[in-house]
Write an enzyme that holds these catalytic residues in place. Sequence first.
Site, short mmCIF file in Angstrom:
data_model
loop_
_atom_site.label_atom_id
_atom_site.label_comp_id
_atom_site.label_asym_id
_atom_site.label_seq_id
_atom_site.Cartn_x
_atom_site.Cartn_y
_atom_site.Cartn_z
N LYS A 1 -58.75 25.53 48.13
CA LYS A 1 -58.74 24.08 47.96
C LYS A 1 -59.31 23.64 46.61
CE LYS A 1 -58.86 22.91 52.89
NZ LYS A 1 -58.74 24.29 53.40
N LYS A 30 -65.80 20.47 52.98
CA LYS A 30 -64.66 21.32 53.33
C LYS A 30 -64.90 22.74 52.82
CE LYS A 30 -61.02 17.79 53.10
NZ LYS A 30 -59.72 17.44 52.46
N GLY A 39 -57.10 25.11 59.70
CA GLY A 39 -57.23 24.95 61.15
C GLY A 39 -58.42 24.11 61.58
N GLU A 49 -65.74 15.96 48.96
CA GLU A 49 -64.88 14.86 48.54
C GLU A 49 -65.35 13.55 49.16
OE1 GLU A 49 -60.40 16.60 47.81
OE2 GLU A 49 -60.96 16.04 49.85
N ILE A 83 -61.89 9.50 52.80
CA ILE A 83 -60.95 8.42 53.00
C ILE A 83 -60.72 8.34 54.50
CG2 ILE A 83 -58.70 7.47 52.37
CD1 ILE A 83 -60.57 8.00 49.98
N LYS A 124 -54.13 18.86 64.54
CA LYS A 124 -53.04 17.96 64.89
C LYS A 124 -52.65 18.11 66.36
CE LYS A 124 -51.52 18.70 60.19
NZ LYS A 124 -50.63 19.50 59.33
N GLU A 159 -54.47 18.88 50.40
CA GLU A 159 -54.36 20.33 50.30
C GLU A 159 -52.90 20.73 50.38
OE1 GLU A 159 -56.59 21.83 53.60
OE2 GLU A 159 -55.00 21.49 55.04
N ARG A 212 -47.17 28.00 53.63
CA ARG A 212 -46.53 28.69 54.75
C ARG A 212 -45.68 27.69 55.51
NH1 ARG A 212 -49.41 26.17 58.63
NH2 ARG A 212 -51.63 25.79 58.26
#
Length: 455
Positions: free
Chosen positions: A116, A158, A164, A200, A203, A237, A289, A293
Amino acid sequence: MFNKILIANRGEIAVRIIRAARELGVGTVVIYSTADRDALHVHLADEAICVGPARSTESYLNMNNILSAAVATGAQAIHPGFGFLSENSKFARLCEEMNIKFIGPSAKVMDMMGDKINARAEMIKAGVPVTPGSEGEVHTTDEAVKIAEEIGYPIILKASAGGGGKGIRKVNTVEELVPAFEAAQAEAQAAFGNGAMFIERMIFPARHIEVQILGDSHGNVIHLGERDCSLQRNNQKVLEESPSVAIGHTLRNEITSAAVKAAQHVSYENAGTIEFLLDESSGKFYFMEMNTRVQVEHPVTEFVSGVDIVKEQIRVANGNELSVKQEDVTFSGHAIECRINAENPKFNFAPSPGKITNLFLPGGGVGLRVDSAMYSGYTIPPYYDSMIAKVIVHGENRFEALMKMQRALLEFDVEGVTTNVDFQLELISDPHVVAGDYDTSFLGNVFLPEYQKED
């Protein structure tokens, strides 16, 4: 075209790749652990080789055994799917050294974009907007405190090598920073063998928008539109859709153009996804990011674009040009994907492995697909990710897609294990979701508290 490829994965993605390869006339070899001896991908492939015991580190992450299996079976290429070794540049480099084609980007590009911190630096060079943050690796709490003061709270920690949802912490105040940093760093070290962090400006809330891109070795890069992945729990997600209701024509052109620019900057080959955070209040978006894949949610893009992403991956790895140009790509209708997991949402989503005693998967009609490796009598092992199926629907418009998903989930029946099907049905039926009125805060802050109050 390749004569034979090895699939270094398991579950529904291994089945998905087998089917794509077979339709291209390509033979398949799969690997499996002792716990997956009776798995569907083992039954469907042309050849299957056991590469170790149940523990992932001794089987699906065992590079030497996997490469030995490829050599022994004469496989010319390896498709890593997602997870496991899919974003491991060392494995991609070993494939290159052994003259086995890695179906994905080069190890060099993977290092550039998979890390990242490196990716952030490259995006700044490419002129792609990034959020304010640290300019390199952060290793100590003292560094973290100093950088956070410069950026301003809230911030997000991060893991540089993360994925994941691991190694990520949201921090609202200086008092939270040190324990959060130490916990995230320890988690990252355990999960990825790398405790490097970066910071970071957060947001939040925001829309999580990602753009699917494809590139080949002939210099062609295209996008296949965007996906909205804002419905998340613990940074993972839960439900995805395409297109996003939060984006109009002008912003869509801006964000997809930025994704193509990012991929062109690093001469990207194969399938990849550029992820952005969209601040709806300002209309500004920021690079988050790149996933180097195929994505879990790639089927929603396949439905709206008509492009088979996995087949394109194999063709590109074979040296072919992309089968479509940007001007040939058209988008039609609306698609939604729900991830079905063997877990109990009422008990903090605890995994629910075990034997499936009865199974009925929804079907019928146009625009419905279920990607799964389940079958009646199959025993879900406790060693791997809990996702057991994906239900994907496509409609002429968003309302039709929502109704089709509700219908599909009502038909979905799994006995013997607990799943999140009812949870997904409630989510897809929630008035906010039906209206498209949600962001990354909705699931955790609005939906789950109400859901968990129910008996």
